[in-house]
Structures are given as C-alpha cells and as structure tokens.
Design a protein around this motif. Structure first.
Motif, PDB file in Angstrom:
ATOM      1  N   GLU A 134    -101.221 -30.061 -33.393  1.00 22.05           N
ATOM      2  CA  GLU A 134    -102.417 -30.243 -34.216  1.00 22.05           C
ATOM      3  C   GLU A 134    -102.798 -28.914 -34.848  1.00 22.05           C
ATOM      4  OE1 GLU A 134    -105.933 -31.802 -32.275  1.00 22.05           O
ATOM      5  OE2 GLU A 134    -107.057 -31.806 -34.167  1.00 22.05           O
TER       6      GLU A 134
ATOM      7  N   ASN B 212    -106.462 -32.304 -39.378  1.00 22.76           N
ATOM      8  CA  ASN B 212    -107.787 -32.938 -39.411  1.00 22.76           C
ATOM      9  C   ASN B 212    -108.280 -33.038 -40.850  1.00 22.76           C
ATOM     10  OD1 ASN B 212    -108.764 -33.119 -36.449  1.00 22.76           O
ATOM     11  ND2 ASN B 212    -107.926 -31.043 -36.619  1.00 22.76           N
TER      12      ASN B 212
ATOM     13  N   GLU C 270    -105.687 -36.773 -39.054  1.00 22.83           N
ATOM     14  CA  GLU C 270    -106.653 -37.203 -38.043  1.00 22.83           C
ATOM     15  C   GLU C 270    -107.985 -37.449 -38.733  1.00 22.83           C
ATOM     16  OE1 GLU C 270    -106.859 -34.618 -34.654  1.00 22.83           O
ATOM     17  OE2 GLU C 270    -104.707 -34.753 -34.291  1.00 22.83           O
TER      18      GLU C 270
ATOM     19  N   ASP D 208    -109.298 -39.744 -34.471  1.00 21.28           N
ATOM     20  CA  ASP D 208    -109.679 -38.609 -33.625  1.00 21.28           C
ATOM     21  C   ASP D 208    -110.928 -38.962 -32.819  1.00 21.28           C
ATOM     22  OD1 ASP D 208    -109.551 -36.066 -32.612  1.00 21.28           O
ATOM     23  OD2 ASP D 208    -109.860 -35.043 -34.519  1.00 21.28           O
TER      24      ASP D 208
ATOM     25  N   LYS E  34    -106.550 -41.070 -30.529  1.00 16.66           N
ATOM     26  CA  LYS E  34    -106.702 -39.889 -29.687  1.00 16.66           C
ATOM     27  C   LYS E  34    -107.942 -40.086 -28.824  1.00 16.66           C
ATOM     28  CE  LYS E  34    -105.351 -35.870 -31.027  1.00 16.66           C
ATOM     29  NZ  LYS E  34    -105.329 -34.534 -31.664  1.00 16.66           N
TER      30      LYS E  34
ATOM     31  N   GLU F 100    -106.706 -36.336 -25.268  1.00 18.48           N
ATOM     32  CA  GLU F 100    -107.169 -35.009 -25.695  1.00 18.48           C
ATOM     33  C   GLU F 100    -107.855 -34.292 -24.546  1.00 18.48           C
ATOM     34  OE1 GLU F 100    -108.692 -34.302 -29.935  1.00 18.48           O
ATOM     35  OE2 GLU F 100    -109.858 -36.003 -29.215  1.00 18.48           O
TER      36      GLU F 100
HETATM   37 MG    MG Z   1    -108.366 -33.437 -34.265  1.00 13.47          MG
END
Ligand code: MG
Ligand code: C2E
Ligand code: MG
Ligand code: MG
Length: 288
Positions: free
Chosen positions: A58, A119, A151, A181, A202, A238
């Motif tokens: 990420e 992201n 994400e 996310d 996630k 996560e």
């Molecule tokens: Mg993220």
C-alpha cells in the motif's frame, strides 16, 4: 474563584483554538509548495500472504516538512480535501507510484508481488477528469503485469452510487481493481458490495486491535470473512500487530495481512530492498 477559573478555562480554550487555526493555516499554505519543493514522499507497507510472501504494497503518503518534521497523512489529507488541493496531491501520488512501479519492473520484481494499492480520496474520485487522468498515467508509465488497486471508502459509494459505479466499471475495464478501505466503519450496504466491481475488503484496524480479548470483534471478523467469501471477494486484515492476531485471523480463513507485526510503512528504497532481499519472502524479525 469560580470566575477566575472560568476565565482561565476560556483563555486556554481560546488559545488552543488559535493554535489549531494556525496549524491548519500553515498546513494549507505549506501544501501549496510541498510538491514544488519536493517535500512529499511515497512510503510503502507490505501486504503479505499466509506463507509470508509480500504479494502487494500500500502506498502511504508522507510529508517531510522543513520545520515540523515528518507529517502523517492523517494531519493533512482532510485539510487538502477541504481546501481543494487533494486532486493535485493525489495526481502526484499516482504519477510517482506508477513511475516507481515501472522502475521496479525494469530492475526486477519477485513473482509473488502482484499488486500496488493506492488510496484515493472521494473528492478526487468524483472529479470529472479523474478517469482520463488515471488512464493517461497508466499509458504513460506502461504498467503491465502488476495490478493497480484503488482503495476507496464505503462512504464514497453511498454519496453517489451511480457515478461511483460508472467510474469503477470504466477503470476496471482498464485493469484497475478496487478495495474497500476501513471496511466495517462506514455505511455501505451488502447490496452495494454485490453490485460493484470490487476485489477486496480491508477489515478496519479497529476490529483487529483487540481481537484476542474481544469475542464480539472476533465474531464480526468471522462474519466479514464468510460474507466476502460468498461474494467472491478477498479480504485483507489491516493493523495486524501480533502473532496471536494473525493466528485468529488465519483460523477464520483470512489469507492476506497488513500491519506492524509484518512491517511498518517505509520509504520506497528500503521497501524495495525488503521485497527483493529474499525474493519476496518476508522474514519476520522477532520482536519482544
Ligand atoms: Mg488504505
Ligand atoms: P489507511 O489507508 O487505512 O492506511 C493504513 C494506516 O494504518 C496507515 O497510516 C498505516 O501506517 C497504519 N498502520 C498499518 N499497520 C498498522 C498497525 O499494525 N498498527 C497501527 N496502529 N497502524 C497501522 P498512515 O500511513 O498514517 O495513513 C493514514 C491514512 O491516511 C490512511 O489510512 C489513508 O486513509 C490516508 N492516506 C495515506 N496516503 C494517502 C493518499 O495518498 N491519499 C489519500 N486520500 N489518503 C491517504
Ligand atoms: Mg485502512
Ligand atoms: Mg483510513
């Protein structure tokens, strides 16, 4: 006495308000220059398989501020969103991330490494020019083989489902995949999940942090894993910080992990060293 206290409190409150406003202003002003002054950095955190291979990473933005030091995105992303700077910021992130990936592909990547996650802020995602910007960058950097994943957060989908799903479908047709996310903290309905071209959920860190001691969290994680499986979605946990958390997740069928237990986010060069040191295998340094 009461009066004096009240006044002190008031002054304290007033001062902290002023400090907050000043901080905000400094961030906003500084961001205008941050790209030109080369103060932004791409950091990366590994995503690992059950066998501890690094299967993806990420991208996490950092700002090396000349006076304030290294600033977390938590401190400036929302300010950038409100001040309309997020598009420029994320255009930079996208461009740098794809350039980095191209560079790694040229130097050589372990076969297990198949995904770079980026992201994307809802404000940027909903911009009319977003799709064409992304497609132009993919073209420019000639990315192949490694999957680019965006994400996004659940709330983005709620706010404008039809535009979001249209954008996602176009990008998916060009090889972009999507992850939700911080899953479990927003408002997405199960129907939305099944109607969108999603690949990954996630699980938010808040469900993981107390997993060993909180049966409700463990049950929720189990439900998310079962639901995702039924919908054909993969899951990333996560914020995994302990081997006990990993063990519980594995027991419930989780196959991808991200968190300090495996590795903290790190600058691009050290991430690449970590990735290539053992052909993608992540050897855990035992911590006390
Ligand atoms: Mg993220
Ligand atoms: P996120 O996307 O949920 O990213 C994961 C965050 O959790 C990262 O924080 C990461 O450092 C942290 N983290 C990972 N493993 C652990 C762990 O085991 N324990 C704990 N306590 N934390 C862990 P970071 O890098 O500070 O980023 C915070 C948030 O800022 C991100 O949360 C993401 O929402 C946002 N962000 C970062 N880069 C970008 C960007 O380029 N664009 C946008 N829109 N948002 C970004
Ligand atoms: Mg998250
Ligand atoms: Mg987040």
């Amino acid at each position: 006495r009461v009066k004096a206290e009240g006044r002190n409190n008031y002054q304290f409150y007033d001062q902290s308000m002023q400090q907050q406003a000043r901080w905000r202003w400094e961030i906003e002003e500084g961001l205008h220059q941050a790209i030109a002054k080369d103060e932004l950095q791409i950091w990366l955190q590994p995503q690992v398989s059950a066998e501890h291979f690094i299967i993806g990473a990420e991208v996490l933005l950092r700002w090396q501020h000349p006076e304030k030091g290294l600033i977390s995105p938590i401190e400036f992303i929302s300010i950038a969103e409100e001040s309309g700077q997020i598009d420029a910021l994320e255009a930079w992130v996208l461009d740098r991330s794809l350039a980095l990936l191209r560079q790694w592909q040229n130097k050589g990547l372990p076969e297990c490494f198949e995904r770079l996650s980026i992201n994307i802020s809802p404000a940027h995602f909903m911009q009319p020019g977003f799709t064409s910007r992304v497609l132009a960058l993919l073209d420019q950097h000639a990315i192949d083989g490694v999957n680019i994943e965006f994400e996004i957060t659940e709330n983005l989908l709620i706010e404008n489902f039809s535009l979001a799903s249209k954008t996602m479908n176009i990008l998916q047709a060009h090889g972009i995949s999507f992850a939700i996310d911080d899953f479990g903290t927003g408002y997405s309905s199960l129907r939305y999940l099944s109607q969108l071209p999603l690949n990954i959920l996630k699980i938010d860190r808040s469900f993981i942090s107390d997993l060993e001691h909180n049966n409700n969290d463990a049950s929720l994680v189990e439900v998310i894993l079962i639901t995702a499986d039924k919908l054909g979605l993969a899951v990333i946990a996560e914020g995994v910080e302990t081997s006990a958390q990993e063990a519980i997740l594995a027991e419930h069928g989780c196959k991808i992990y991200q968190g300090f237990y495996f590795s903290r986010p790190q600058p691009a060069a050290s991430f690449y060293s970590l990735l290539t040191a053992q052909n993608g295998f992540l050897k855990l340094v035992s911590t006390v």
